[in-house]
Design an enzyme around this catalytic site. Structure first.
Site, PDB file in Angstrom:
ATOM      1  N   ASN A   1       0.869  -1.182   0.000  1.00 18.80           N
ATOM      2  CA  ASN A   1       0.000   0.000   0.000  1.00 18.80           C
ATOM      3  C   ASN A   1       0.907   1.234   0.000  1.00 18.80           C
ATOM      4  O   ASN A   1       1.538   1.525   1.007  1.00 18.80           O
ATOM      5  CB  ASN A   1      -0.878  -0.044   1.261  1.00 18.80           C
ATOM      6  CG  ASN A   1      -1.683   1.219   1.463  1.00 18.80           C
ATOM      7  OD1 ASN A   1      -1.776   2.067   0.563  1.00 18.80           O
ATOM      8  ND2 ASN A   1      -2.275   1.361   2.644  1.00 18.80           N
ATOM      9  N   TRP A   2       0.961   1.898  -1.142  1.00 21.21           N
ATOM     10  CA  TRP A   2       1.851   3.070  -1.238  1.00 21.21           C
ATOM     11  C   TRP A   2       1.266   4.307  -0.566  1.00 21.21           C
ATOM     12  O   TRP A   2       1.927   5.321  -0.444  1.00 21.21           O
ATOM     13  CB  TRP A   2       2.142   3.373  -2.718  1.00 21.21           C
ATOM     14  CG  TRP A   2       3.213   2.499  -3.322  1.00 21.21           C
ATOM     15  CD1 TRP A   2       3.697   1.324  -2.821  1.00 21.21           C
ATOM     16  CD2 TRP A   2       3.942   2.744  -4.545  1.00 21.21           C
ATOM     17  NE1 TRP A   2       4.670   0.807  -3.647  1.00 21.21           N
ATOM     18  CE2 TRP A   2       4.837   1.668  -4.716  1.00 21.21           C
ATOM     19  CE3 TRP A   2       3.910   3.746  -5.510  1.00 21.21           C
ATOM     20  CZ2 TRP A   2       5.703   1.578  -5.809  1.00 21.21           C
ATOM     21  CZ3 TRP A   2       4.771   3.654  -6.606  1.00 21.21           C
ATOM     22  CH2 TRP A   2       5.668   2.584  -6.742  1.00 21.21           C
ATOM     23  N   LYS A   3      -0.008   4.237  -0.175  1.00 17.62           N
ATOM     24  CA  LYS A   3      -0.680   5.387   0.444  1.00 17.62           C
ATOM     25  C   LYS A   3      -0.520   6.621  -0.445  1.00 17.62           C
ATOM     26  O   LYS A   3      -0.512   6.498  -1.664  1.00 17.62           O
ATOM     27  CB  LYS A   3      -0.148   5.610   1.866  1.00 17.62           C
ATOM     28  CG  LYS A   3      -0.125   4.326   2.689  1.00 17.62           C
ATOM     29  CD  LYS A   3       0.090   4.572   4.143  1.00 17.62           C
ATOM     30  CE  LYS A   3       0.196   3.254   4.871  1.00 17.62           C
ATOM     31  NZ  LYS A   3       0.168   3.389   6.309  1.00 17.62           N
TER      32      LYS A   3
ATOM     33  N   HIS B   1      -9.267   0.708   5.276  1.00 23.68           N
ATOM     34  CA  HIS B   1      -7.977   0.923   5.942  1.00 23.68           C
ATOM     35  C   HIS B   1      -8.211   1.873   7.118  1.00 23.68           C
ATOM     36  O   HIS B   1      -9.036   2.777   7.045  1.00 23.68           O
ATOM     37  CB  HIS B   1      -6.978   1.527   4.943  1.00 23.68           C
ATOM     38  CG  HIS B   1      -5.582   1.559   5.489  1.00 23.68           C
ATOM     39  ND1 HIS B   1      -5.178   2.500   6.412  1.00 23.68           N
ATOM     40  CD2 HIS B   1      -4.510   0.767   5.252  1.00 23.68           C
ATOM     41  CE1 HIS B   1      -3.906   2.278   6.724  1.00 23.68           C
ATOM     42  NE2 HIS B   1      -3.476   1.222   6.034  1.00 23.68           N
TER      43      HIS B   1
ATOM     44  N   GLU C   1      -6.667   4.315   8.132  1.00 17.00           N
ATOM     45  CA  GLU C   1      -6.499   5.746   7.815  1.00 17.00           C
ATOM     46  C   GLU C   1      -7.762   6.304   7.146  1.00 17.00           C
ATOM     47  O   GLU C   1      -8.090   7.475   7.328  1.00 17.00           O
ATOM     48  CB  GLU C   1      -5.248   5.941   6.946  1.00 17.00           C
ATOM     49  CG  GLU C   1      -3.985   5.755   7.789  1.00 17.00           C
ATOM     50  CD  GLU C   1      -2.764   5.259   7.044  1.00 17.00           C
ATOM     51  OE1 GLU C   1      -2.744   5.336   5.796  1.00 17.00           O
ATOM     52  OE2 GLU C   1      -1.822   4.779   7.709  1.00 17.00           O
TER      53      GLU C   1
ATOM     54  N   GLU D   1      -4.884  -5.347  10.787  1.00 14.78           N
ATOM     55  CA  GLU D   1      -3.867  -4.308  10.945  1.00 14.78           C
ATOM     56  C   GLU D   1      -4.107  -3.556  12.248  1.00 14.78           C
ATOM     57  O   GLU D   1      -4.936  -2.623  12.287  1.00 14.78           O
ATOM     58  CB  GLU D   1      -3.950  -3.315   9.786  1.00 14.78           C
ATOM     59  CG  GLU D   1      -3.700  -3.933   8.429  1.00 14.78           C
ATOM     60  CD  GLU D   1      -3.118  -2.907   7.465  1.00 14.78           C
ATOM     61  OE1 GLU D   1      -2.015  -3.147   6.983  1.00 14.78           O
ATOM     62  OE2 GLU D   1      -3.759  -1.869   7.250  1.00 14.78           O
TER      63      GLU D   1
ATOM     64  N   GLY E   1       3.037   1.807  10.753  1.00 19.60           N
ATOM     65  CA  GLY E   1       4.022   2.875  10.602  1.00 19.60           C
ATOM     66  C   GLY E   1       4.786   3.218  11.864  1.00 19.60           C
ATOM     67  O   GLY E   1       5.454   4.245  11.928  1.00 19.60           O
TER      68      GLY E   1
ATOM     69  N   SER F   1       3.900  -2.603  10.235  1.00 14.35           N
ATOM     70  CA  SER F   1       5.359  -2.616  10.425  1.00 14.35           C
ATOM     71  C   SER F   1       6.021  -3.925  10.000  1.00 14.35           C
ATOM     72  O   SER F   1       6.987  -4.375  10.624  1.00 14.35           O
ATOM     73  CB  SER F   1       5.718  -2.285  11.887  1.00 14.35           C
ATOM     74  OG  SER F   1       5.295  -0.969  12.195  1.00 14.35           O
TER      75      SER F   1
END
Ligand code: PEP
Length: 254
Positions: A16-18, A100, A102, A170, A176, A215
């Site tokens: 996932n490159w976000k 997700h 986020e 997750e 992160g 992570s």
């Protein structure tokens, strides 16, 4: 603690490159393709929407799959700035991440919204990768299992099938941060998810891919990805560089 599933499940390692990556970043895809070889896992990269079509072109001729990071729950209409599942499919995506943490935090997405997005993905012939995970406070309060069971129940559409739907566990506090749950904690959550899927989807519940995310790095991939009921990884930061991502995939080499 090894993977004891009696159903052979091909792992999926998804990146996932976000909100990272410009066209120049596609050089990483060239490097990734060169290093893939006969990967023992399915491999997917979810770039920002602006790069989906170009990345699909760059991945052509390889087994690398490209996905989106989110889609709207509706098929079309007056929703400025949003992207439908069919648009992602049209741009060359074969999967999309929904729910997700986020998105849940930044955009207030509820389980119900996530479920509608997953349905939209499935209707558009995309694999839906549905994310669930507890916050640090929820874990400290001993609410992890109850929380994950609820998210799983409410975010997953009834039309889900193991061939079209993937679940990613997750923990929000592990994303992160460099922190990861203990292997026992991961096994506990993945075991709960497997049980709940088997209760709801019968035999097919044993065939869903359950990814761990938070992570994951080349240094910890071997320890995390061979646990019971862990069928791959969802990787953020370490998916941005081909070398790091290939280092994670190496966990599946003999
Ligand atoms: C993620 O955001 O899905 C993720 C797992 O991020 P990271 O690997 O950077 O923790």
């Amino acid at each position: 603690m090894t993977n004891k599933s009696t159903h052979p499940i091909k792992p999926l390692v998804a990146g996932n490159w976000k909100m990272n990556g410009l066209r120049a970043s596609l050089a990483e895809i060239t490097r990734l393709k060169a290093g893939l070889g006969d990967a023992a896992a399915d491999v997917l990269i979810c770039p920002p929407a602006t790069l989906v079509a170009a990345m699909a072109d760059a991945a052509a001729g390889s087994t690398l799959m490209v996905g989106g990071q989110d889609c709207h729950q509706l098929a079309a209409g007056a929703h400025t700035g949003d992207i439908s599942a069919a648009m992602l499919r049209d741009a060359g995506a074969s999967a999309v991440i929904v729910g997700h943490s986020e998105r849940r935090t930044d955009h207030g997405e509820t389980d119900l919204v996530v479920r509608s997005k997953a349905e939209a993905a499935l209707r558009a012939d995309l694999v839906a990768i549905i994310c669930v995970g507890e916050t640090a406070d929820q874990r400290k309060a001993g609410r992890t299992l109850e929380l994950i069971a609820g998210q799983l129940e409410n975010s997953m559409p009834d039309m889900a099938h193991s061939a079209t739907t993937v679940i990613a566990y997750e923990p929000v506090w592990a994303i992160g941060t460099g922190l990861t749950p203990t292997p026992a904690d991961i096994v506990e959550v993945h075991g709960l998810m497997r049980d709940r899927l088997a209760q709801r989807f019968g035999g097919d519940g044993h065939a869903f891919r359950l990814l761990y995310g938070g992570s994951v790095k080349p240094a910890n991939a071997r320890d995390l990805l061979h646990l019971a009921n862990v069928n791959g990884a969802l990787v953020g930061g370490a998916s941005l560089k081909a070398d790091d991502f290939l280092g994670i995939l190496a966990a599946y080499h003999a």
